[in-house]
Design a protein around this motif. Structure first.
Motif, PDB file in Angstrom:
ATOM      1  N   VAL A 280       0.847  -1.198   0.000  1.00  0.00           N
ATOM      2  CA  VAL A 280       0.000   0.000   0.000  1.00  0.00           C
ATOM      3  C   VAL A 280       0.878   1.242   0.000  1.00  0.00           C
ATOM      4  CG1 VAL A 280      -1.623   1.358   1.374  1.00  0.00           C
ATOM      5  CG2 VAL A 280      -1.989  -1.101   1.097  1.00  0.00           C
ATOM      6  N   GLU A 281       1.896   1.224   0.831  1.00  0.00           N
ATOM      7  CA  GLU A 281       2.819   2.360   0.918  1.00  0.00           C
ATOM      8  C   GLU A 281       3.576   2.563  -0.391  1.00  0.00           C
ATOM      9  OE1 GLU A 281       6.864   3.531   3.429  1.00  0.00           O
ATOM     10  OE2 GLU A 281       5.512   1.972   4.169  1.00  0.00           O
ATOM     11  N   GLN A 282       3.965   1.480  -1.049  1.00  0.00           N
ATOM     12  CA  GLN A 282       4.792   1.588  -2.245  1.00  0.00           C
ATOM     13  C   GLN A 282       3.985   1.870  -3.515  1.00  0.00           C
ATOM     14  OE1 GLN A 282       8.146   1.609  -2.318  1.00  0.00           O
ATOM     15  NE2 GLN A 282       8.014   1.552  -0.095  1.00  0.00           N
ATOM     16  N   THR A 283       2.731   1.479  -3.531  1.00  0.00           N
ATOM     17  CA  THR A 283       1.939   1.625  -4.757  1.00  0.00           C
ATOM     18  C   THR A 283       0.912   2.746  -4.705  1.00  0.00           C
ATOM     19  OG1 THR A 283       0.211   0.074  -4.025  1.00  0.00           O
ATOM     20  CG2 THR A 283       2.135  -0.862  -5.149  1.00  0.00           C
ATOM     21  N   GLY A 284       0.480   3.125  -3.508  1.00  0.00           N
ATOM     22  CA  GLY A 284      -0.582   4.119  -3.406  1.00  0.00           C
ATOM     23  C   GLY A 284      -1.965   3.541  -3.614  1.00  0.00           C
ATOM     24  N   ARG A 285      -2.081   2.204  -3.685  1.00  0.00           N
ATOM     25  CA  ARG A 285      -3.401   1.571  -3.771  1.00  0.00           C
ATOM     26  C   ARG A 285      -3.945   1.366  -2.361  1.00  0.00           C
ATOM     27  NH1 ARG A 285      -4.624  -1.258  -8.720  1.00  0.00           N
ATOM     28  NH2 ARG A 285      -6.011  -2.687  -7.617  1.00  0.00           N
ATOM     29  N   PRO A 286      -5.192   1.734  -2.093  1.00  0.00           N
ATOM     30  CA  PRO A 286      -5.777   1.453  -0.775  1.00  0.00           C
ATOM     31  C   PRO A 286      -5.722  -0.037  -0.469  1.00  0.00           C
ATOM     32  CG  PRO A 286      -7.170   2.945  -2.035  1.00  0.00           C
ATOM     33  CD  PRO A 286      -6.121   2.454  -2.982  1.00  0.00           C
ATOM     34  N   LEU A 287      -5.797  -0.376   0.796  1.00  0.00           N
ATOM     35  CA  LEU A 287      -5.570  -1.738   1.254  1.00  0.00           C
ATOM     36  C   LEU A 287      -6.449  -2.759   0.539  1.00  0.00           C
ATOM     37  CD1 LEU A 287      -4.067  -3.521   3.355  1.00  0.00           C
ATOM     38  CD2 LEU A 287      -6.056  -3.234   4.828  1.00  0.00           C
ATOM     39  N   GLN A 288      -7.749  -2.488   0.413  1.00  0.00           N
ATOM     40  CA  GLN A 288      -8.639  -3.476  -0.195  1.00  0.00           C
ATOM     41  C   GLN A 288      -8.278  -3.694  -1.656  1.00  0.00           C
ATOM     42  OE1 GLN A 288     -12.711  -3.453   0.942  1.00  0.00           O
ATOM     43  NE2 GLN A 288     -13.451  -4.221  -1.014  1.00  0.00           N
ATOM     44  N   GLU A 289      -7.932  -2.639  -2.384  1.00  0.00           N
ATOM     45  CA  GLU A 289      -7.552  -2.784  -3.790  1.00  0.00           C
ATOM     46  C   GLU A 289      -6.189  -3.455  -3.924  1.00  0.00           C
ATOM     47  OE1 GLU A 289      -7.890   0.936  -5.811  1.00  0.00           O
ATOM     48  OE2 GLU A 289     -10.039   1.135  -5.388  1.00  0.00           O
ATOM     49  N   ALA A 290      -5.297  -3.208  -2.977  1.00  0.00           N
ATOM     50  CA  ALA A 290      -4.001  -3.892  -3.001  1.00  0.00           C
ATOM     51  C   ALA A 290      -4.179  -5.379  -2.732  1.00  0.00           C
ATOM     52  CB  ALA A 290      -3.057  -3.279  -1.971  1.00  0.00           C
ATOM     53  N   ALA A 291      -5.147  -5.737  -1.882  1.00  0.00           N
ATOM     54  CA  ALA A 291      -5.349  -7.139  -1.514  1.00  0.00           C
ATOM     55  C   ALA A 291      -5.780  -7.967  -2.710  1.00  0.00           C
ATOM     56  CB  ALA A 291      -6.374  -7.246  -0.390  1.00  0.00           C
ATOM     57  N   TRP A 292      -6.645  -7.447  -3.563  1.00  0.00           N
ATOM     58  CA  TRP A 292      -7.110  -8.273  -4.682  1.00  0.00           C
ATOM     59  C   TRP A 292      -6.220  -8.110  -5.917  1.00  0.00           C
ATOM     60  CZ3 TRP A 292     -11.608  -4.576  -4.160  1.00  0.00           C
ATOM     61  CH2 TRP A 292     -11.586  -3.556  -5.100  1.00  0.00           C
ATOM     62  N   GLY A 293      -5.285  -7.179  -5.891  1.00  0.00           N
ATOM     63  CA  GLY A 293      -4.418  -6.967  -7.044  1.00  0.00           C
ATOM     64  C   GLY A 293      -3.385  -8.073  -7.201  1.00  0.00           C
ATOM     65  N   SER A 294      -3.112  -8.444  -8.449  1.00  0.00           N
ATOM     66  CA  SER A 294      -2.029  -9.392  -8.723  1.00  0.00           C
ATOM     67  C   SER A 294      -0.691  -8.686  -8.541  1.00  0.00           C
ATOM     68  CB  SER A 294      -2.142  -9.916 -10.153  1.00  0.00           C
ATOM     69  OG  SER A 294      -1.901  -8.859 -11.085  1.00  0.00           O
ATOM     70  N   ILE A 295       0.398  -9.463  -8.549  1.00  0.00           N
ATOM     71  CA  ILE A 295       1.713  -8.857  -8.428  1.00  0.00           C
ATOM     72  C   ILE A 295       1.969  -7.917  -9.612  1.00  0.00           C
ATOM     73  CG2 ILE A 295       4.187  -9.332  -8.401  1.00  0.00           C
ATOM     74  CD1 ILE A 295       2.731  -9.942  -5.798  1.00  0.00           C
ATOM     75  N   GLY A 296       1.557  -8.310 -10.818  1.00  0.00           N
ATOM     76  CA  GLY A 296       1.707  -7.441 -11.976  1.00  0.00           C
ATOM     77  C   GLY A 296       0.915  -6.161 -11.819  1.00  0.00           C
ATOM     78  N   THR A 297      -0.275  -6.257 -11.243  1.00  0.00           N
ATOM     79  CA  THR A 297      -1.096  -5.066 -11.010  1.00  0.00           C
ATOM     80  C   THR A 297      -0.430  -4.133 -10.012  1.00  0.00           C
ATOM     81  OG1 THR A 297      -3.138  -6.266 -11.492  1.00  0.00           O
ATOM     82  CG2 THR A 297      -3.334  -4.265 -10.174  1.00  0.00           C
ATOM     83  N   LEU A 298       0.154  -4.683  -8.954  1.00  0.00           N
ATOM     84  CA  LEU A 298       0.827  -3.858  -7.956  1.00  0.00           C
ATOM     85  C   LEU A 298       2.055  -3.182  -8.555  1.00  0.00           C
ATOM     86  CD1 LEU A 298       0.529  -6.243  -4.885  1.00  0.00           C
ATOM     87  CD2 LEU A 298      -0.804  -4.192  -5.335  1.00  0.00           C
ATOM     88  N   LEU A 299       2.829  -3.915  -9.358  1.00  0.00           N
ATOM     89  CA  LEU A 299       3.982  -3.315 -10.018  1.00  0.00           C
ATOM     90  C   LEU A 299       3.541  -2.188 -10.939  1.00  0.00           C
ATOM     91  CD1 LEU A 299       6.953  -3.180 -10.902  1.00  0.00           C
ATOM     92  CD2 LEU A 299       6.465  -5.040 -12.507  1.00  0.00           C
ATOM     93  N   THR A 300       2.484  -2.424 -11.714  1.00  0.00           N
ATOM     94  CA  THR A 300       1.980  -1.394 -12.617  1.00  0.00           C
ATOM     95  C   THR A 300       1.504  -0.174 -11.838  1.00  0.00           C
ATOM     96  OG1 THR A 300       1.338  -3.041 -14.260  1.00  0.00           O
ATOM     97  CG2 THR A 300       0.281  -0.897 -14.406  1.00  0.00           C
ATOM     98  N   SER A 301       0.859  -0.386 -10.704  1.00  0.00           N
ATOM     99  CA  SER A 301       0.389   0.732  -9.889  1.00  0.00           C
ATOM    100  C   SER A 301       1.555   1.579  -9.403  1.00  0.00           C
ATOM    101  CB  SER A 301      -0.421   0.214  -8.695  1.00  0.00           C
ATOM    102  OG  SER A 301      -1.562  -0.487  -9.122  1.00  0.00           O
ATOM    103  N   ARG A 302       2.611   0.924  -8.979  1.00  0.00           N
ATOM    104  CA  ARG A 302       3.795   1.685  -8.555  1.00  0.00           C
ATOM    105  C   ARG A 302       4.364   2.475  -9.738  1.00  0.00           C
ATOM    106  NH1 ARG A 302       7.619   2.666  -4.961  1.00  0.00           N
ATOM    107  NH2 ARG A 302       9.797   2.753  -5.634  1.00  0.00           N
TER     108      ARG A 302
END
Length: 748
Positions: A280-302
């Protein structure tokens, strides 16, 4: 950044409810002035025409022209484009308007591809935090409450089996009933006021809420959120990624609380809450959205967050940059993966494993590999810039970083270097042996970082990666091959023999008849030479590299027992014993998700017997005892459960597989199983047809197919003995040669 930023968000009819954590719980704030927007680029006359059309659209609040970089190349050379910003009344309107721009306003009046769209497919919470500069990282320790319900009970709608924090919710008679379950849950929610609901299935949200209504609870008497109500955010769907079918269950919202669905959260299952909070800290996605995101989604968000903040680059809806034309020689050199050394199949003693730490991410950072730097778009007459060339490929990598950006490195290194630094710091802190729970939190954070670092390289070659580029993927591989060959030459010159190597890891042993140079000194020299740390991952008393199953030779003659064969080896199948005493397993059955627990435990026993006795026949003695237990009915059927992923709907299967039989039994029970979900079953009669072939994990009855599981045991034993030249037929002969079992066979 203010540390009073909210951590959860809800979007309804053009308003946003922000939830800020307090010492006592959380408090809401209503925001009515938020205007989400998408951006459009295109020819000036086409944009003017589009603007005129959209200004009369009821979904549009405002339109204006802004200057942004449309890609990393543009930012790299310090240029900006004029884009049309289209502000919408509601978050949900953004994607709808994007579809209309493409399907209505562009179609029929402009050529396909006239418009390029940006900032379209962002999740609402992530979009809001990005637009408002909000850091949704929690400002205090989060309180969680875990709710679980078994698949069968979920399908039956029976909430009496609810478990809270792994404890059953039972009535006064111990049997449990829906009302007592809901009353207990209500009490726990009121008393503990959790910030996060961790549920075994997202469907628990509507199920519990609907049961409360049926049982007569008023809305203000029972609600899972901090205020009454719940919302379905998305329906279930099936998807395919890298040739693998996955399933995404429906997603729900409970006001004022983040929901983590453990059936739909890779990161939760790998790193828990601490790993999620770090991302959450590294990507700026709120916790619930970070929880369902794939690793690729989290990398893209960052990447999206850093691109917007530091490079003024918007997120494209579709990747537009095709692979560049190359001559045949370059294509031949580029179309290769990382370097691998064929494993020396057999039993090896005194083996050392050495790894390049985060090889691919460090190559990216060390050499400035990024979409905008590989064969960059600089005009040589614009300004002088330094560059270097990629080994084998000759791609030119620009080392210029424009003054227009806030960073001092190329884009991908800017994304990855903080993660590498954090992981290095975490490893150093763990080396100091901190007390729990700090050590647990550090391990979780390190694990979350590891998965993002692992995916960053492959994502460059992913066709839909927003900031990916195939030439970067090829360049990284070329550097990796060069690094591996440099290490190989130096190690061999120093008197070490490579018995296996795959991309970033090497297994070495002293060459026979040679006094090798100290390994640590050689490692330090290689690290300095290639600019990437080479680490001594561990020493082994022995390691076995497993041959490919179809290359296992016929069983040796009596008396033969060479501990090394010349057959081809499987690149990722090996097992061994570290000098510290722990075993390491890779690729063999006990590491495979579908392997029943009894087979996995037996294979570990085979390895332990090999370690004790160094004798294949002693391993066969252990197999004989395990087979005897199986045939005597002494094995708990739950230890024979097989878990496998469903790849398509039941109706699409053409062969009568065990998976089909399991799906048919689930269907009988009224339990829906979609592609991407898993089924669990025990093989009851492998010769039967239809659903009688298996039984589900929760069905009564203790029968199992002895012959089927005996075959699985023999296959597991073959994986252990095949490095010694023993195949399945040789193992079966050993089981029937009339030998008395050794006493060691009864020691696990």
């Amino acid at each position: 950044m203010s540390r009073t930023d909210p951590y959860a968000f809800e979007f309804d009819d053009g308003t946003v409810r922000e939830w800020r954590l307090t010492d006592r719980g959380a408090e809401p704030t209503l925001v009515e002035d938020y205007t989400p927007a998408l951006f459009v680029s295109g020819p000036d006359d086409a944009l003017a025409d589009l603007r005129a059309r959209l200004e009369s659209d009821p979904k549009t609040v405002e339109t204006r022209v802004e200057r942004w970089a449309t890609d990393l190349h543009e930012a790299h050379v310090g240029e900006r484009s004029e884009l049309l910003r289209v502000g919408c009344d509601r978050v949900d309107d953004v994607r709808q308007l994007a579809r209309e721009i493409r399907g209505v306003h562009e179609s029929g009046t402009h050529a396909p591809g006239t418009f390029r769209l940006f900032d379209v497919d962002l999740e609402p919470g992530f979009r809001y935090c990005l637009d408002r500069g909000i850091d949704p990282a929690p400002t205090r320790e989060l309180r969680t409450l875990r709710l679980e319900l078994e698949d069968r009970e979920l399908a039956d709608g029976d909430v009496s089996g609810l478990r809270i924090e792994d404890e059953p919710v039972a009535g006064e008679d111990g049997g449990g009933d829906p009302r007592s379950a809901l009353e207990t849950l209500r009490t726990r929610l009121e008393r503990e006021d959790p910030d996060v609901l961790v549920v075994s299935h997202g469907e628990l949200i509507p199920l519990l809420s609907e049961h409360a209504t049926e049982l007569g609870f008023e809305e203000d008497e029972f609600h899972l959120g901090r205020v009454p109500g719940w919302t379905q955010l998305a329906g279930e769907n099936t998807y395919e990624s890298y040739g693998r079918v996955g399933h995404s269950p429906a997603r729900y919202r409970a006001p004022g609380r983040a929901i983590v669905d453990t059936s739909n959260s890779f990161l939760w299952n790998q790193s828990g809450l601490a790993g999620l909070e770090y991302m959450v800290e590294q990507t700026g996605r709120p916790l619930q959205e970070a929880a369902w995101g794939s690793i690729g989604t989290l990398l893209t968000s960052r990447q999206i967050r850093l691109a917007r903040r530091e490079w003024a680059v918007l997120a494209p809806q579709n990747k537009w940059e095709p692979e560049r034309f190359s001559d045949l020689r370059t294509l031949h050199a580029a179309d290769r993966g990382g370097f691998t050394f064929e494993p020396k199949v057999g039993f090896h003693e005194d083996v050392h494993e050495i790894d390049f730490a985060s090889l691919y991410p460090r190559i990216i950072c060390e050499h400035g590999i990024s979409p905008e730097t590989v064969d960059c778009a600089h005009d040589a007459g614009d300004f002088v810039h330094d560059s270097h060339r990629v080994p084998e490929l000759g791609y030119e990598v620009c080392e210029h970083v424009p003054e227009a950006t806030d960073g001092d490195a190329a884009f991908l290194p800017t994304v990855l270097e903080p993660l590498l630094s954090d992981r290095g710091d975490i490893k150093a802190r763990l080396a100091d042996d901190p007390a729990e729970p700090e050590a647990s939190r550090l391990r979780a954070e390190s694990g979350a970082i590891k998965w993002v670092l692992v995916s960053c390289f492959g994502y460059q070659g992913y066709r839909n990666a927003k900031y990916g580029r195939i030439e970067c993927h090829e360049a990284i591989n070329a550097y990796a091959r060069d690094v591996a060959l440099t290490a190989k030459r130096r190690l061999e010159d120093a008197g070490w023999r490579i018995v296996h190597g795959i991309v970033d890891s090497l297994w070495v042993t002293p060459r026979e008849g040679v006094e090798p140079e100290p390994l640590e000194a050689v490692i330090d020299e290689i690290s300095a030479d290639v600019g990437i740390p080479l680490e001594h991952d561990g020493s082994y008393e022995w390691v076995c590299f497993v041959p490919l199953r179809d290359s296992i030779p016929d069983g040796p003659d009596e008396g033969a027992g060479a501990f090394e064969s010349g057959s081809a080896g499987a690149l990722t199948k090996y097992f061994g014993k570290r000098e510290a005493g722990a075993y390491k397993f890779r690729g063999i059955e006990l590491r495979q998700r579908s392997t029943p627990a009894f087979v996995a435990e037996s294979q570990r026993a085979f390895v332990e017997a090999l370690d004790r006795e160094r004798d294949p026949e002693a391993v066969c003695d252990v197999l004989e005892r395990r087979l005897s237990s199986l045939r005597g009915g002494d094995v708990d059927p739950s230890a024979l459960e097989i878990t496998t992923r469903v790849s398509k709907p039941l109706s699409a299967y053409r062969k009568r597989t065990r998976t089909v039989a399991a799906l048919e039994r689930y269907e009988r029970r009224g339990i829906d199983r979609q592609p991407g979900q898993s089924v669990r079953y025990v093989v009851a009669d492998d010769d039967a047809s239809g659903p009688e072939r298996v039984r589900l994990s929760f069905e009564a009855g203790g029968e199992y197919d002895v012959d089927y599981y005996a075959t699985q045991l023999v296959r597991a034993c073959e994986s252990v003995l095949s490095p010694l030249g023993w195949d399945r037929s040789r193992i079966r002969r050993a089981l029937h040669d009339g030998r008395l079992l050794e006493l060691s066979a009864f020691v696990d």
